[in-house]
Structures are given as C-alpha cells and as structure tokens.
Design a protein around this motif. Structure first.
Motif, short mmCIF file in Angstrom:
data_model
loop_
_atom_site.label_atom_id
_atom_site.label_comp_id
_atom_site.label_asym_id
_atom_site.label_seq_id
_atom_site.Cartn_x
_atom_site.Cartn_y
_atom_site.Cartn_z
N PRO A 1 0.72 -1.10 0.09
CA PRO A 1 0.08 0.10 -0.13
C PRO A 1 0.65 1.14 -0.23
CG PRO A 1 -0.88 -1.62 1.50
CD PRO A 1 0.41 -2.13 1.18
N SER A 2 2.25 1.16 0.56
CA SER A 2 2.75 2.45 0.69
C SER A 2 3.61 2.69 -0.73
CB SER A 2 4.14 2.28 1.47
OG SER A 2 4.76 1.25 1.10
N LEU A 3 3.41 2.10 -1.77
CA LEU A 3 3.66 2.49 -2.92
C LEU A 3 2.31 2.67 -4.01
CD1 LEU A 3 6.64 -0.07 -3.66
CD2 LEU A 3 6.55 2.30 -2.86
N ALA A 4 1.30 2.72 -3.68
CA ALA A 4 -0.02 2.93 -4.53
C ALA A 4 -0.26 4.43 -4.79
CB ALA A 4 -1.28 2.35 -3.69
N GLU A 5 -0.75 4.63 -6.00
CA GLU A 5 -1.06 6.11 -6.39
C GLU A 5 0.06 6.83 -6.03
OE1 GLU A 5 -4.21 4.65 -4.09
OE2 GLU A 5 -4.17 3.37 -5.97
N LEU A 6 1.15 6.67 -6.43
CA LEU A 6 2.28 7.46 -5.99
C LEU A 6 2.25 8.87 -6.54
CD1 LEU A 6 5.18 7.44 -4.96
CD2 LEU A 6 6.01 6.98 -7.08
N PHE A 7 1.64 9.04 -7.84
CA PHE A 7 1.80 10.46 -8.49
C PHE A 7 0.39 11.05 -8.36
CE2 PHE A 7 5.16 8.04 -10.52
CZ PHE A 7 6.23 8.78 -10.37
N ALA A 8 -0.37 10.52 -7.34
CA ALA A 8 -1.82 11.48 -7.13
C ALA A 8 -1.58 12.08 -5.97
CB ALA A 8 -2.99 10.12 -6.75
N PRO B 1 -0.99 18.00 -19.56
CA PRO B 1 -1.75 16.75 -19.08
C PRO B 1 -3.20 17.39 -19.08
CG PRO B 1 -0.54 17.68 -17.44
CD PRO B 1 -0.36 18.42 -18.41
N PRO B 2 -4.27 16.36 -19.21
CA PRO B 2 -5.62 16.82 -19.12
C PRO B 2 -5.81 16.62 -17.55
CG PRO B 2 -5.28 14.40 -19.59
CD PRO B 2 -3.95 15.04 -19.73
N MET B 3 -6.70 17.74 -17.19
CA MET B 3 -7.15 17.67 -15.57
C MET B 3 -7.98 16.65 -15.19
SD MET B 3 -5.67 20.60 -14.66
CE MET B 3 -6.29 20.86 -13.28
N VAL B 4 -7.48 16.14 -14.04
CA VAL B 4 -8.01 14.81 -13.70
C VAL B 4 -8.28 15.23 -12.12
CG1 VAL B 4 -7.45 13.39 -15.36
CG2 VAL B 4 -5.87 13.51 -13.24
N ASP B 5 -9.41 14.55 -11.45
CA ASP B 5 -9.56 14.58 -10.15
C ASP B 5 -9.23 13.63 -9.41
OD1 ASP B 5 -11.32 17.17 -10.67
OD2 ASP B 5 -12.84 16.01 -10.91
N ALA B 6 -8.83 12.43 -10.10
CA ALA B 6 -8.30 11.41 -9.47
C ALA B 6 -7.72 10.32 -10.56
CB ALA B 6 -9.37 10.48 -8.84
N VAL B 7 -6.67 9.45 -10.02
CA VAL B 7 -6.29 8.54 -10.95
C VAL B 7 -6.55 7.30 -10.60
CG1 VAL B 7 -4.03 10.19 -11.38
CG2 VAL B 7 -4.20 8.56 -9.75
N PRO B 8 -6.60 6.47 -11.72
CA PRO B 8 -7.24 5.01 -11.58
C PRO B 8 -6.09 4.30 -10.49
CG PRO B 8 -7.03 5.43 -13.77
CD PRO B 8 -6.34 6.39 -13.10
N SER B 9 -6.58 3.45 -9.39
CA SER B 9 -5.97 2.85 -8.34
C SER B 9 -4.92 1.79 -8.85
CB SER B 9 -6.83 2.42 -7.38
OG SER B 9 -6.07 1.63 -6.43
#
Length: 464
Positions: free
Chosen positions: A289-296, A396-404
């Motif tokens: 889990p500590s490496l998940a969604e690193l760039f969010a 980059p396109p504006m996003v509110d979240a990135v895929p997990s």
C-alpha cells in the motif's frame, strides 16, 4: 636564533594534542622566557581550523576573509602584529580561496589526516559536541544552496587522505554527525571499509544559508553502534534500495525487492549495484500500500543507471508499475531518451520523453522524474541533476483522481511480463511521495557524486 627556535618547537611538540595552536605557542614561549614566537617556515604555523603561513615578518598568519590580504596574524607572534590583518603588499601568498564561492572547509598542509596539535588546558572546549569523542572534522558545503533544504539525505564518503580510519573503531561504531544547529543526525552505514571507501548516509535537519556545514565526530573507544536507517529515510520516502548486497529497503516501510532471474551484484556508482543480467531478470517489490497511487498528489522516482544498450525491444525499464489501465513506468528508450508514462484515467495513457541523445550508454547517469498527476503541469525529467527539455511536451488533461494501482506489482529492471529488461546496472533507486524541487534534485546529484562537501582537517581534543 636557530637554536632558540628549535628549543621552542621542541617544547611545543612535547605538549598535549588539542584545538588551538596559538595557545600552545604562548604557553611554550612563556616556559622559555621569550616574548613572542618567530617562525621560519609554513609548517611551523598550524591551527585547529586551517594551515597557517609564515610571513616575512617571522609571524604566523591564518586565513581571515575580513582582511584584504585574506590573512590575519595569530596571537603568538610579535605583539605589535598580533591580531592585525597582514598587509597585502607584504603577504607571502595570495591568500585563501574566497569562501563565499567555494564554501569548502580549509585543510592543513602536509598530511590532512594528521590530528591538529592543541594545548587548551583541562576544560572540554565549549564548541565540542561531546568530549567523549576525541576527534572531529568540519564538512562544509562546496557550493551554496538556494534557500534552505530540510531533512536532507547526504552521502559521506570516508577514505584515506580524507579521514584516518585508524582513529575510529574497527567497524565505525563511534562515527557521529552533528549539524550546524547542533543536532545529532541519524545515519546509516551502507559499507564500512577501512582499507577502501566507507559509504555513510546521513539525514541533516537543514542545509543552506547559515547551515553551510556539519561535523563528523569519532574517536570514542566505548561508543556503541547508533545506526538509524529509519531516521535517515522517513516519510515522504516510500522505498530506498542501495543495492549494496541484497536489494533491501532502508525505509521503515520495508519494501524489500526479491531478485528474479539472473541479477548480479557488481561494483556500481556508490559501493555495489545490481546488474540486470538475463532477459528474464528483474527485482520484484510486489504491491504494498505504501507504493500505491504514487503520483496522485506528487511523487518522485530516481536512480543511478549505467546502460549497455537500450533494453528489450528498445524500452528498458528502470521501474514499472503498469496494469491494464492503471499505473506508471519510468524507462530509457532507443535513440537515447528518458521516458515517463502514467494512466491518468482508464482511457488516457500519457507519455513524456526527453529529446533524443540525452541518455548515454556506458557511463553512470543520475535520472529522476517528478510529477503531480492531479496538477496542471507536465512532469519534470532530470538528467545528472539538471531539468531536461521535453520532446513536444503535452499539457496533461485535468483529472480529479487517477485509477488505483494498489493491486499492480512494482518491478525494477523489467516489467513482470519479462519483455522490457533494463540492459545494464541499477544503483540507489528511490521512490518518494512528494514532488521534489529542482534544487533538491541538484543537491542529491552532487551529494551522490561526492561534490557537495569539503572535508576539513582533523581536530582533536584529549581529556587530561
């Protein structure tokens, strides 16, 4: 006069080691009933902080940036000169290097690993961190740092001609580091090698501005090992692999990598590294889990690399955490470009790359990427500490979240399908949950290239 000078020097050499050479001279001269010391050569003028110079007047002078000549007379010479600036017209040298540009600590003449003599008396010097430690050296920034960086990892390399391993415990149990503010810095020994180079990582509370130096202390025969890797690599570090022997993670997250296929421990940029030898070779980290969604919200990935070629299909992976429509990758590619790609939403896989021929083969290169996928700016790609121009950069396109990508495993040196092998050696791979500044990346590059610190002469204090 020559006999008289010899008597004085013999008296000085019989005295106790310590910090202030001027005090030793004063005491020795008092014992020989002479009013002041007369030097005949530079080697007779040594102080705790720097090598002195024997001026034409027969008095010792020492570096002082406030004097036009860069030299000020010490306190043991002729009273009319003591403490005065040396006249530039009569100075025997051009003075010291301008510390405003070099920042390096001055070193002594002769062997820089000889302790500096001292006879300051029985009291422990007030400037000394802990007098159970007999020796110290000043480690000064060689170039200024813009602003102030906090909690900075710094690589310290100890080798012959720079330090004296014989004054330390056999395994370095007594090494300590103290910042300019007086705080003891946590440290991690990657390699201890008295016959070669010892590699030590420390975390300094602040560097830059007035915090332009730190201290290395050693020489305590009863000190116990105080290594604290977790203190060197706290949050926002998510994983740090030195690759010295086993690819273990030095952060508290314990994201150890497991070799798969044939990887070989080889001499690398900093101690050892991992050669990704076979086509199916990689280092598996899994999906913690500590490496998940690193760039969010902001992330940084960096490494030292040495390429033989561009890798399998011309797209050798440094790090890969890509699933079917989530995750990211960091790689080199045919034509000598550095590339970063990320899934911004289930339908948008965005890639950025440097210009061709910015990555070379057969030499060590530091590479890094910083990015916040929820921001409005493209990533920054760095090569040898410098931001690199992107080839046709896209906003980059504006996003509110990135895929997990929580369930997507991370691999180093390949991807899990074993068809994007990195053809070369990896060293010092780091993953951080923050977007580091260009100045931070530069400082890290210089620290790991042994270009950040100047090593001063050994100062010694001895209890009565």
């Amino acid at each position: 006069m020559a006999n008289r000078t010899a008597e004085i020097l013999a008296s000085i050499s019989a005295m106790r080691w310590g910090l202030t050479f001027g005090a030793a001279l004063t005491a020795a001269l008092a014992c020989t009933s002479r009013e002041y010391f007369v030097c005949s050569e530079d080697s007779e003028c040594r102080g705790a902080a720097a090598a002195g110079q024997c001026q034409l007047s027969g008095a010792c002078s020492f570096p002082d940036d406030e004097c036009p000549s860069g030299q000020r007379y010490g306190g043991a010479g002729e009273p009319s000169l003591a403490g005065e600036c040396v006249d530039p017209a009569t100075s025997t040298s051009e003075g010291p290097e301008d510390s405003s540009t070099s920042g390096a600590a001055p070193s002594s003449t002769g062997d820089p690993t000889d302790p500096v003599p001292n006879t300051t008396g029985d009291a422990c010097p007030t400037s000394w961190w802990d007098c159970a430690w007999a020796h110290r050296q000043r480690l000064a920034l060689t170039t200024p740092i813009e602003g102030e960086l906090t909690h900075v990892p710094v690589l310290v390399l100890l080798r012959a001609g720079r330090v004296n391993h014989q004054l330390m415990q056999a395994d370095g149990e007594d090494v300590r580091f103290v910042s300019a503010s007086g705080l003891v810095a946590p440290y991690e020994i990657e390699r201890w090698d008295p016959a070669g180079v010892s590699s030590i990582w420390i975390n300094v509370d602040a560097l830059g501005g007035a915090a332009d130096h730190l201290w290395l202390y050693y020489g305590n025969p009863v000190a116990e090992n105080a290594e604290d890797p977790a203190g060197v690599w706290p949050e926002p570090f998510a994983a740090v692999w030195h690759m010295e022997d086993d690819p273990v993670d030095s952060t508290p997250h314990a994201n150890d990598a497991v070799p798969s296929g044939t990887t070989t421990v080889v001499t690398a940029h900093i101690s050892n590294g991992r050669d990704i030898t076979s086509s199916s070779a990689r280092l598996d980290v899994g999906a913690p889990p500590s490496l998940a969604e690193l760039f969010a919200g902001g992330g940084t990935v960096s490494a030292w690399i040495r390429l033989r070629n561009w890798g399998s299909s011309g797209y050798g992976r440094i790090a890969d955490k890509v699933g079917s429509n989530e995750g990211w990758r960091f790689n080199v590619a045919n034509g000598g470009s550095l590339r970063f790609a990320i899934w911004l939403d289930p339908n948008t896989y965005q890639e950025w790359l440097t210009l061709p021929d910015t990555i070379e083969r057969h030499r060590w290169i530091h590479v890094a990427v910083t990015h916040d996928a929820l921001g409005a700016e493209p990533p920054q790609l760095f090569i040898d500490g410098v931001p690199s121009e992107l080839d046709a950069p896209a906003i980059p396109p504006m996003v509110d979240a990135v895929p997990s990508d929580l369930d997507v495993p991370l691999a180093l040196g390949n991807r899990v399908s074993n068809d994007r092998r990195f053809d070369g050696v990896l060293d010092e791979v780091r993953i951080e949950r923050t977007t580091r500044s260009a100045e931070w990346i530069r400082v890290q590059y210089e620290a790991m290239n042994d270009a950040l610190l100047g090593y001063g002469a050994i100062e010694s204090w001895e209890a009565p």
